[in-house]
Design a protein around this motif. Structure first.
Motif, mmCIF file in Angstrom:
data_model
loop_
_atom_site.group_PDB
_atom_site.id
_atom_site.type_symbol
_atom_site.label_atom_id
_atom_site.label_comp_id
_atom_site.label_asym_id
_atom_site.label_seq_id
_atom_site.Cartn_x
_atom_site.Cartn_y
_atom_site.Cartn_z
ATOM 1 N N GLN A 13 -74.794 16.370 -9.081
ATOM 2 C CA GLN A 13 -73.713 15.903 -9.968
ATOM 3 C C GLN A 13 -73.279 16.993 -10.951
ATOM 4 N N ASP A 14 -74.232 17.534 -11.710
ATOM 5 C CA ASP A 14 -73.865 18.468 -12.785
ATOM 6 C C ASP A 14 -73.418 19.820 -12.248
ATOM 7 N N ARG A 34 -80.467 24.179 -0.470
ATOM 8 C CA ARG A 34 -81.543 24.142 0.517
ATOM 9 C C ARG A 34 -80.918 24.239 1.898
ATOM 10 N N MET A 60 -86.580 25.355 -4.294
ATOM 11 C CA MET A 60 -87.370 25.458 -5.530
ATOM 12 C C MET A 60 -88.876 25.485 -5.261
ATOM 13 N N ILE A 100 -91.225 20.488 -7.263
ATOM 14 C CA ILE A 100 -89.835 20.928 -7.497
ATOM 15 C C ILE A 100 -89.557 21.072 -8.998
ATOM 16 N N TYR A 151 -91.772 11.925 -12.914
ATOM 17 C CA TYR A 151 -90.579 12.760 -13.140
ATOM 18 C C TYR A 151 -90.619 13.366 -14.530
ATOM 19 N N HIS A 181 -76.264 11.125 -18.223
ATOM 20 C CA HIS A 181 -74.827 11.397 -18.120
ATOM 21 C C HIS A 181 -74.380 11.123 -16.696
ATOM 22 N N GLU A 182 -73.210 10.575 -16.593
ATOM 23 C CA GLU A 182 -72.732 9.964 -15.351
ATOM 24 C C GLU A 182 -71.347 10.503 -15.034
ATOM 25 N N ARG A 186 -71.874 10.832 -9.583
ATOM 26 C CA ARG A 186 -73.278 10.533 -9.872
ATOM 27 C C ARG A 186 -73.947 10.037 -8.580
#
Ligand code: NDP
Ligand code: GDP
Length: 325
Positions: A13-14, A34, A60, A100, A151, A181-182, A186
């Motif tokens: 998303q970001d 990847r 990663m 990751i 997480y 944040h969406e 998303r």
């Protein structure tokens, strides 16, 4: 000379929002992806920039791939957005999440230290690190951490490793402690997108219910397009630091449902929402609300999109997407 940025998590998303902003600032943007049999560039396509990125292949969890990428790209700025980013999945895949989100960051920092020690580094830290500290009030950079999921625990390791590389080697390493944040791109399993996609399907007669877990959770939801600007600003400062990025408001999932269904012209959402224990979590994080005064003051940043506008933006995008199909 053009500045060079490397973004991990480029197809999430970001990544696309950040890449778009950096391209507009005339950066050369490299994006780490990847290896896939069928790569998915739909989020970059949504913002019209899929063909403007230089893609580099790595993972990663593969230190050597990161080292080679850093050596070859020689970036001025590195934005580490890659993560197993779904809290809900992190109990079932705790080891992978750790590899990751925690060890991957160590590998990346080591590669930068060894090959481009002057590169500026941004780490995508998270409000999840605070856990339920809301009981003690709105969260600030000084609020103690109490992570409540694999997480968040992995992210806390990365947060401190980022600070440790700054303190040990004098590197420019900044943490953005971003609250939820969406956006229209998303990930579909996050509650906001699950709701807007679900409401759009109900409206169009493609579904008749949405199954959700805990409706009482509250989140400080902002717009991803606003938040990537804060990431960039953090790397333009004279000194690296850690900043909360948030709207300062908190809303429940019920509030989100109210606005989304009303926007679709449906007044009583309770008929369509079914509670499903499968979507409850072993340890819940009830309320997040962040005080972003430091970012507002030092970075001159502030969010532009308000909560209601965000819900409507996501609803409109999902309606349009489904109608086009
Ligand atoms: P997304 O899940 O949308 O994007 C994460 C990206 O990381 C995906 O493109 C994913 O690629 C990639 N990735 C996952 N594992 C690996 C790996 N082993 N090697 C390389 N790439 C990998 O997250 P967002 O864009 O929403 O968030 C960006 C970052 O900000 C994440 O680190 C997230 O944890 C953090 N954050 C997000 C918040 C939010 O509300 N959105 C709040 C606070 C922090 P693939 O498609 O291959 O899985
Ligand atoms: P998070 O804050 O990063 O965990 O973002 P999510 O969007 O995944 O979850 C936000 C909140 O919504 C959490 O408190 C979840 O427990 C709650 N929630 C309730 N039902 C659901 C659901 O069906 N899916 C998800 N993802 N979250 C849900």
């Amino acid at each position: 000379m053009k500045k060079t940025a490397l973004i991990t998590g480029i197809i999430g998303q970001d990544g696309p929002y950040l890449a778009k902003m950096l391209l507009e600032k005339d950066y050369k943007v490299y994006g780490l992806i990847r290896r896939y049999t069928n790569p998915n560039f739909s989020n970059l396509d949504y913002l019209g920039i899929a063909d403007k990125i230089e893609y580099v292949s790595g993972d990663m969890t593969d230190e050597n791939s990161l080292t080679n990428i850093i050596k070859n790209v020689n970036p001025n700025e590195v934005y580490n957005l890659a993560a197993q980013s779904f809290v809900g999945a992190s109990w079932d895949q705790a080891k992978l999440t750790t590899e990751i989100n925690a060890l991957g960051v160590l590998y990346l920092l080591n590669a930068i230290k060894n090959f481009t020690p002057n590169a500026k580094f941004y780490q995508a830290s998270t409000s999840e690190m605070f856990g339920n500290s809301h009981k003690a009030g709105i969260q600030t950079e000084e609020t103690p951490f109490h992570p409540r999921s694999p997480y968040a625990i992995a992210k806390l390791y990365a947060y401190w490793m980022t600070i440790n590389f700054k303190e040990s080697y004098g590197m420019f390493c900044a943490n953005g402690i971003l609250f939820n944040h969406e956006s229209p791109i998303r990930g579909i399993e996050f509650v906001t997108r699950k709701i807007t996609d679900g409401v759009a399907r109900i409206k169009l007669g493609l579904a008749n219910e949405i199954r959700l877990g805990n409706l009482d959770s509250k989140r400080d939801w902002g717009f991803a397009g606003d938040y990537v600007e804060a990431m960039w600003l953090m790397l333009q400062q004279e000194k690296p630091d850690n900043y909360i990025v948030s709207t300062g408001e908190t809303h429940s999932i019920r509030d989100f449902l109210d606005i989304a269904f009303k926007h679709a012209g449906i007044n009583d959402w309770k008929k369509y929402v079914k509670l499903d224990p499968r979507f409850k979590r072993p340890a819940e994080l009830f309320t997040l609300q962040g005080k972003s005064d430091k970012a507002r003051k030092k970075l001159g940043w502030k969010p532009k999109v308000k909560f209601e506008e965000l819900v409507k933006m996501m609803m409109d995008a999902d309606m349009e997407r489904l109608i086009k199909k």
